[in-house]
Write a protein that holds these residues in place. Structure first.
Motif, mmCIF file in Angstrom:
data_model
loop_
_atom_site.group_PDB
_atom_site.id
_atom_site.type_symbol
_atom_site.label_atom_id
_atom_site.label_comp_id
_atom_site.label_asym_id
_atom_site.label_seq_id
_atom_site.Cartn_x
_atom_site.Cartn_y
_atom_site.Cartn_z
ATOM 1 N N SER A 1 2.945 46.767 13.228
ATOM 2 C CA SER A 1 3.866 47.319 12.232
ATOM 3 C C SER A 1 3.545 48.765 11.881
ATOM 4 N N MET A 2 2.383 49.272 12.347
ATOM 5 C CA MET A 2 1.901 50.589 11.929
ATOM 6 C C MET A 2 2.476 51.677 12.828
ATOM 7 N N LEU A 3 3.642 52.165 12.460
ATOM 8 C CA LEU A 3 4.325 53.173 13.263
ATOM 9 C C LEU A 3 3.657 54.542 13.151
ATOM 10 N N MET A 4 3.038 54.844 12.022
ATOM 11 C CA MET A 4 2.360 56.137 11.874
ATOM 12 C C MET A 4 1.217 56.278 12.870
ATOM 13 N N THR A 5 0.537 55.183 13.189
ATOM 14 C CA THR A 5 -0.549 55.280 14.162
ATOM 15 C C THR A 5 -0.012 55.654 15.539
ATOM 16 N N LEU A 6 1.193 55.218 15.866
ATOM 17 C CA LEU A 6 1.812 55.613 17.128
ATOM 18 C C LEU A 6 2.210 57.083 17.088
ATOM 19 N N ALA A 7 2.739 57.522 15.956
ATOM 20 C CA ALA A 7 3.167 58.915 15.831
ATOM 21 C C ALA A 7 1.990 59.874 15.975
ATOM 22 N N ARG A 8 0.797 59.437 15.591
ATOM 23 C CA ARG A 8 -0.385 60.308 15.659
ATOM 24 C C ARG A 8 -1.129 60.200 16.985
ATOM 25 N N ALA A 9 -0.823 59.177 17.770
ATOM 26 C CA ALA A 9 -1.585 58.898 18.988
ATOM 27 C C ALA A 9 -1.185 59.830 20.125
#
Length: 394
Positions: A361-369
């Protein structure tokens, strides 16, 4: 309940059932990003003549250490008209034709000239052919410059153009239909309440596929109604249908029964990966169908591993799957479980650092990866400083 299918096996089954779309012939100026349907063959030799690799003087190696008499000049596109004999030299520039009789180029930094008189002022060329680009050094007429199934990248287009190729047989653009499903979804920017969710998967997929030769057919947001979904899936005209959401087995997960109602067959629908286990693959007639999870992180990962390769194969790619590389871990990782794990990670100071929370559910972690660390099933614990397989995403 069906058994989880390993990622590589699922990919292989999916690609094996797909044939590339029809071909068309385009000027190479319009063929960038397509896949070659036929080999591109050189119509000329490169270089066509022996050329100088440096600015300096063309002369005979046997005449070293000189002196020489300068009898003319050779520049790119303006060759010296004639040959050289014993004790003679021709002023020459990079890319210019080597005069008949010359077999070496003395660089200008090692030469001193007084009028027509030339003397050696350095070590000089060490062998016959020094600083000379021989005829055919790059390729010769009839050589395959780009193989069928290779993508027409900038470098491949450049070599094709240099080889005298003007047109290329390529596979046409792939028509991809995108549909998001879910009663809770609203368009980005629309008014929303506490029970609504802005729909991001169509935008995510459009952007992720932007580097591919695709034409998007946007089916919009479809409600959780079996009749609406079935009608949409039965009437879509595309080379590939991609849905997001509703691909699991809950009471409101209607994509699978809707596809079956639209005449599709399902090949598999559970894959041993994290995130993205509820991935569905099938066909409606000749059209492949991929049902991705609704979670944007899961949709992103499954699109990288399945949607993009399917499109690449439809577009004629001989090797459609993403290529991984390796990175040094910046921290230790625990042993992995039974599914292939694609862990979002950032790259800092040449090392990969896994996001603290890997929940899908953690979309911000994808945006930062910048990459996904690929952990095979039952991979043992890894230590800081170990090498890890990674899939670059930014």
């Amino acid at each position: 309940m069906s058994e989880l299918l390993p990622v590589a096996q699922a990919q292989a089954r999916l690609i094996a059932a797909i044939a590339p779309v029809a071909t068309e012939t385009l000027p190479i100026t319009q063929a960038g990003g397509r896949w070659a349907a036929e080999p591109l063959v050189a119509r000329r030799t490169q270089p066509m003549r022996d050329l100088s690799a440096m600015d300096g003087y063309a002369l005979r190696f046997a005449d070293l250490p000189g002196p020489w008499r300068v009898i003319g000049e050779s520049a790119a596109g303006r060759p010296f008209d004639g040959g050289i004999g014993a004790g003679e030299a021709v002023r020459i520039f990079t890319g210019a034709a080597i005069p008949d009789g010359a077999d070496v180029v003395m660089v200008q930094e090692e030469a001193e000239r007084d009028g027509e008189r030339l003397i050696l002022a350095g070590e000089g060329p060490l062998r016959i052919g020094g600083n000379v680009r021989r005829r055919g050094l790059d390729f010769t007429e009839g050589d395959v410059l780009v193989a069928a199934g290779d993508r027409l990248t900038a470098a491949r287009l450049a070599v094709a153009a240099t080889g005298g190729v003007s047109h290329a047989a390529v596979h046409r653009r792939v028509r991809v239909a995108l549909a998001a499903t879910g009663d809770e979804l609203v368009d980005p920017g629309a008014d929303f309440g506490a029970d609504s969710l802005p729909e991001s998967n169509r935008l995510l997929l459009r952007t992720l596929l932007a580097d591919l030769p695709v034409d998007i057919i946007d089916l919009g947001i479809l409600p959780d109604r079996l009749d609406v979904l079935t009608q949409a899936f039965a009437t879509v005209d595309a080379d590939l249908l991609v849905t997001t959401g509703g691909a699991s087995v809950g009471d409101h997960d209607l994509v699978r029964p809707a596809l079956l109602g639209a005449g599709a067959t399902i090949d598999f629908w559970r894959v041993a990966l994290r995130p993205g286990k509820p991935l569905m693959a099938g066909r409606r007639g000749d059209m492949p169908v991929l049902g991705l999870p609704g979670n944007p992180v899961s949709a992103f990962v499954t699109a990288l591993l399945f949607v993009k390769p399917v499109i690449a194969r439809l577009a004629g790619a001989a090797q459609p799957f993403p290529i991984t590389t390796h990175a040094i871990l910046g921290e230790s990782l625990p042993a992995n479980g039974p599914r292939t794990d694609y862990m979002r990670a950032e790259l800092r100071d040449g090392r990969a650092y896994v996001a603290a929370i890997q929940d899908s559910s953690m979309l911000m972690t994808l945006a930062r990866a910048q990459c996904l660390i690929v952990r095979p099933p039952h991979d043992p614990a890894a230590e800081r400083g170990d090498s890890a397989e990674v899939l670059m995403i930014a």
